[in-house]
Motif scaffolding. Structure first.
Motif, mmCIF file in Angstrom:
data_model
loop_
_atom_site.group_PDB
_atom_site.id
_atom_site.type_symbol
_atom_site.label_atom_id
_atom_site.label_comp_id
_atom_site.label_asym_id
_atom_site.label_seq_id
_atom_site.Cartn_x
_atom_site.Cartn_y
_atom_site.Cartn_z
ATOM 1 N N VAL A 1 8.356 -12.724 24.499
ATOM 2 C CA VAL A 1 7.661 -13.194 23.663
ATOM 3 C C VAL A 1 8.308 -12.041 22.157
ATOM 4 C CG1 VAL A 1 5.282 -11.834 22.717
ATOM 5 C CG2 VAL A 1 5.413 -12.766 25.049
ATOM 6 N N GLN A 2 8.007 -12.719 21.392
ATOM 7 C CA GLN A 2 8.869 -12.294 20.182
ATOM 8 C C GLN A 2 7.713 -11.682 18.399
ATOM 9 O OE1 GLN A 2 12.693 -13.241 19.773
ATOM 10 N NE2 GLN A 2 12.405 -12.759 17.486
ATOM 11 N N VAL A 3 7.455 -10.688 18.341
ATOM 12 C CA VAL A 3 6.673 -10.614 17.113
ATOM 13 C C VAL A 3 7.503 -10.937 16.050
ATOM 14 C CG1 VAL A 3 5.420 -9.120 15.469
ATOM 15 C CG2 VAL A 3 4.862 -8.814 17.682
ATOM 16 N N ILE A 4 7.319 -11.895 15.059
ATOM 17 C CA ILE A 4 7.332 -12.523 13.391
ATOM 18 C C ILE A 4 7.090 -10.955 12.363
ATOM 19 C CG2 ILE A 4 7.488 -14.314 12.420
ATOM 20 C CD1 ILE A 4 7.465 -16.054 14.310
ATOM 21 N N GLU A 5 7.701 -10.953 12.081
ATOM 22 C CA GLU A 5 7.468 -9.748 11.284
ATOM 23 C C GLU A 5 7.213 -10.641 9.540
ATOM 24 O OE1 GLU A 5 10.480 -6.920 9.635
ATOM 25 O OE2 GLU A 5 9.879 -6.047 11.931
ATOM 26 N N ASN A 6 6.107 -9.818 8.762
ATOM 27 C CA ASN A 6 5.936 -10.407 7.467
ATOM 28 C C ASN A 6 7.728 -10.543 6.223
ATOM 29 O OD1 ASN A 6 4.118 -12.360 5.928
ATOM 30 N ND2 ASN A 6 3.412 -10.986 5.068
ATOM 31 N N LYS A 7 7.790 -10.657 5.668
ATOM 32 C CA LYS A 7 8.828 -10.329 5.286
ATOM 33 C C LYS A 7 9.819 -11.665 4.861
ATOM 34 C CE LYS A 7 10.497 -5.719 6.726
ATOM 35 N NZ LYS A 7 10.819 -5.432 7.416
ATOM 36 N N ALA A 8 8.872 -12.391 3.805
ATOM 37 C CA ALA A 8 9.669 -12.778 3.623
ATOM 38 C C ALA A 8 10.296 -13.361 1.994
ATOM 39 C CB ALA A 8 8.716 -14.500 2.716
ATOM 40 N N VAL A 9 11.956 -14.073 1.758
ATOM 41 C CA VAL A 9 12.648 -14.001 0.993
ATOM 42 C C VAL A 9 12.692 -15.213 0.252
ATOM 43 C CG1 VAL A 9 13.406 -12.509 1.923
ATOM 44 C CG2 VAL A 9 14.398 -14.964 1.970
ATOM 45 N N ALA A 10 12.922 -14.716 -1.088
ATOM 46 C CA ALA A 10 13.161 -15.766 -2.322
ATOM 47 C C ALA A 10 14.177 -17.446 -1.742
ATOM 48 C CB ALA A 10 13.370 -15.743 -3.438
ATOM 49 N N LEU A 11 13.979 -18.420 -1.866
ATOM 50 C CA LEU A 11 14.774 -19.982 -1.295
ATOM 51 C C LEU A 11 16.223 -19.978 -1.375
ATOM 52 C CD1 LEU A 11 14.426 -22.221 0.312
ATOM 53 C CD2 LEU A 11 14.686 -23.585 -0.981
ATOM 54 N N GLU A 12 16.674 -18.793 -2.605
ATOM 55 C CA GLU A 12 17.969 -18.672 -3.105
ATOM 56 C C GLU A 12 18.328 -17.175 -2.235
ATOM 57 O OE1 GLU A 12 15.146 -16.713 -6.372
ATOM 58 O OE2 GLU A 12 15.087 -18.753 -5.457
ATOM 59 N N LYS A 13 18.090 -17.096 -2.069
ATOM 60 C CA LYS A 13 18.333 -15.269 -0.950
ATOM 61 C C LYS A 13 18.238 -16.478 0.394
ATOM 62 C CE LYS A 13 16.870 -11.895 -4.029
ATOM 63 N NZ LYS A 13 16.516 -10.318 -4.033
ATOM 64 N N ALA A 14 18.051 -17.622 0.759
ATOM 65 C CA ALA A 14 18.216 -18.250 2.229
ATOM 66 C C ALA A 14 19.700 -17.814 2.556
ATOM 67 C CB ALA A 14 17.392 -19.009 2.295
#
Length: 718
Positions: free
Chosen positions: A647-660
């Motif tokens: 089991v793993q929790v995914i945090e709600n931390k989206a980043v801009a695509l250029e920083k992917a």
């Protein structure tokens, strides 16, 4: 005493005769006078119908006896006849035919006129060949960077390659101009060389500056003596050259149809459950279509198999589990208001010396449908790559099937490579296709030689065209599900085109604890069976399932990209009787979700249902504002029956695509291209230029050039 001498002499003569009559494998390399290997050279045994052809590296292998005469023939070359003596290695250097074109001029701008003589060839040894010479053959070996390759013996046509411009196609096909009219390769190949007045080859900027981007692969300009073909339409040119129309698309290939995953609400569908998929057959099959200049059938596109063809730089697991879990959240490249969640698994890389012993059964289709060069001949070369990876403790048996099934090689140690290779070399195609009987026999042999704790596997190599015995997809599914209970894994290798049955091979691999690859060329065989041998052949976890619960406070809607035929019901997740995918040593698995964040207006969302009278859909009052989702995994050990959960929790931390990360950019670009090929209604931007730009931004860790090749494929689809 005299009679004793006579008996001795008779025995000696008999032994000599037996030695002379005994067939053995003759191998060698065929080159030209410059020591450049020649692919496609035909080697006939004089007075028989037995023949072989050289592969891409100019190598050949043929069964012959001492005293047999081997005839080496190649278009544009003088044939050579060599008798088999004591040596089992015969290398040959062919000379160019003396009666050939005197001059070909490569020009940029301006006019150039040359005299040409007909180039004729000795084709007496080429069975049923009816055409003496073609305009395309006139280019062979006469211009630096120009190559002509024969496609078939019975209907000769040539692929002309002008090096100097990159192309996704191995043919690198140039543009053709005949008497000022654009033409096709098959039209050019039908022109009588006696009618040619002038022939020019334009390359690079000299070609594109005159004819534009269509000439990026070079131009072959032909003028005939009496302008025989001037101002003709394509159809009129076909008619004048007696070219019969052929269908542009294969008509007998078989793909399972499916509906693209739609967006779902976490309020009404809180759980998304699916089986992992390590197959990548769809990508190589798509590559074959694009390289042949054909339109890709929509149902041939399985986006997850395209994404999983490529390897990503996920870290090795650091705990007791056989794989690591890696997630990343970024803006969507094709729908700017949405987000993409990437889930990546990295299988543990086990050293080769620590891998368990293998008990392999090669199950090979030798039916009549396998006679094409890209079927049984390519299949045999492919399996030789796998044989070279085997160790002394590994064992291989070979089962073949056509009208019936039979064993041609009993279980043989992996270090007896020549014995295994000789058995492969002797295989010939013919007859109908009793696939069901072949599967029964292969599993029987695998079960009889089962290695406890070992790698027990049937490797089925075929075009999937079963037509005798169990043949329908449902029949094959029932058969392979029953055989799965033996603990024997299954690998399916698909070959060929035209009558290729993708749906059957996908069904078999999905239901048989297996994986599936489409081998479109020897390079792909080397990748799947050589470089990625451990991942393809050694499972470290089986029945791997993923279940994800999205937080409705953060996620308005979600959809799984691809995996349409791998979706499971929520209750299947904990049911150990439900089959799922296998993960190999060193394998990576990637899954992408597209997410519509809460509060975003979207054209892709259906009308929300009215409040229900009897069912409450309220969100949990606990504060999970920093969580995007919770993800669970279940897997079994290769020889286990009880699943293990992570089991793993995914945090709600989206980043801009250029920083992917580069992996995020490239995997998203591959998925984007797959959605474009499927003509997805859920993608607003389908620009090939934008897809290519994103893929280039993520281009890293590409020592073998597979990612660069993908970018060239994108360029081919406008």
């Amino acid at each position: 005493m005299k009679s004793l001498k006579l008996i001795s002499s008779a025995i000696a003569m008999l032994m000599c005769f037996v030695s002379m009559a005994q067939e053995r494998t003759i191998t060698g390399t065929v080159t030209d006078q410059s020591n450049v290997p020649l692919p496609g050279v035909q080697i006939n045994i004089k007075g028989t119908k037995n023949y072989a052809q050289t592969n891409y590296d100019g190598n050949y292998s043929i069964q012959a006896k001492t005293g047999d005469a081997l005839i080496f023939s190649f278009i544009g070359m003088d044939s050579q006849t060599i008798k088999v003596k004591s040596s089992s290695v015969i290398n040959v250097a062919l000379k160019e035919s003396s009666n050939q074109l005197q001059e070909v001029v490569v020009v940029g701008y301006g006019e150039s006129t040359s005299d040409y003589s007909t180039r004729s060839y000795d084709r007496a040894e080429r069975k049923k060949a009816k055409t003496a010479a073609t305009a395309s053959v006139a280019l062979q070996g006469k211009v630096a960077g120009v190559q002509v390759q024969n496609n078939a013996v019975y209907n000769p046509s040539q692929n002309v390659v002008i090096r100097g411009a990159a192309s996704v196609s191995p043919k690198n096909e140039p543009m053709y101009i005949i008497d000022g009219v654009p033409a096709k390769a098959n039209q050019m190949s039908k022109i009588n060389p006696n009618d040619i007045k002038d022939l020019k080859v334009l390359k690079d900027a000299a070609a594109t500056s005159i004819y534009g981007n269509k000439a990026s692969n070079g131009v072959v300009v032909i003028s005939t003596k009496n302008e025989l073909y001037k101002n003709l339409t394509e159809q009129e040119l076909d008619k004048k050259l007696n070219i019969m129309p052929i269908p542009s698309e294969p008509t007998q290939e078989d793909y399972d149809s499916f509906v693209e995953n739609a967006f779902e609400s976490p309020r009404t569908a809180p759980l998304s459950t699916f089986s992992i998929d390590v197959d990548n057959a769809s990508y190589t099959n798509i590559r074959r279509f694009l390289n042949n200049g054909q339109q890709v059938p929509k149902d041939a596109v399985r986006v997850e198999e395209m994404v999983n063809f490529f390897k990503y730089t996920y870290p090795q697991p650091k705990n007791e589990h056989p794989f690591s879990i890696n997630t990343e959240l970024n803006d969507s490249p094709w729908n700017s208001k949405n987000q993409i969640l990437k889930i990546g698994l990295q299988g543990k890389n086990i050293p080769t010396e620590d891998l368990p012993a293998s008990n392999l059964v090669f199950l090979i289709d030798v039916s009549g449908s396998m006679s094409d060069a890209n079927k049984l001949p390519l299949l045999k070369q492919s399996l030789k790559i796998l044989v070279n990876e085997l160790r002394q403790k590994d064992k291989v048996a070979i089962v073949v099937y056509a009208g019936a099934a039979g064993m041609v090689l009993p279980p043989t140690n992996g270090d007896e490579k020549q014995t295994i290779i000789n058995a492969l070399d002797q295989l010939q195609s013919g007859g109908s296709t009793a696939g069901g009987a072949g599967i029964e026999l292969a599993y029987k042999i695998a079960s009889e030689n089962f290695i406890k704790g070992g790698n027990n596997r049937v490797i089925l190599a075929t075009d999937g065209d079963f037509n005798v015995g169990s043949s329908s997809n449902s029949d094959m599914e029932k058969l392979i599900e029953e055989k799965r209970k033996t603990g024997v894994f299954l690998t399916c290798l698909g070959y060929g085109m035209g009558n290729y049955k993708d749906s059957k091979l996908e069904t078999l691999s999905d239901k048989g604890n297996g994986n599936y690859a489409y081998i479109d060329n020897i390079q792909e065989a080397n990748r799947f069976l050589g470089k990625e041998f451990k991942g393809s052949m050694f499972a470290i976890a089986k029945d791997v399932k993923i279940q994800i619960e999205f937080n409705p406070k953060q996620v308005q809607a979600y959809r799984l990209i691809g995996y349409e035929n791998r979706k499971l019901r929520p209750e299947d997740f904990k049911n150990d009787a439900i089959d799922a995918g296998e993960l190999g040593s060193g394998h990576t698995v990637t899954a992408l979700y597209e997410i519509i964040p809460t509060g975003v207006k979207s054209d892709y969302l259906a009308e929300q249902p009215d409040d229900l009278k009897y069912t409450k859909t309220e969100t949990n009052s606990n504060n999970y504002s920093d969580e995007l989702a919770t993800i669970k995994f279940r897997y079994k050990k290769p020889d286990g029956d009880k699943s293990i959960e992570m089991v793993q929790v995914i945090e709600n931390k989206a980043v801009a695509l250029e920083k992917a990360s580069d992996d995020m950019k490239f995997s998203s670009a591959v998925a984007w291209f797959g959605l474009k090929l499927r003509d997805s209604k859920l993608v607003s931007n389908k620009s090939s230029e934008d897809i290519k730009k994103l893929a280039k931004e993520g281009l890293s860790n590409d020592a073998d050039g597979y990612k660069a090749e993908f970018i060239r494929l994108v360029e081919a689809v406008k």
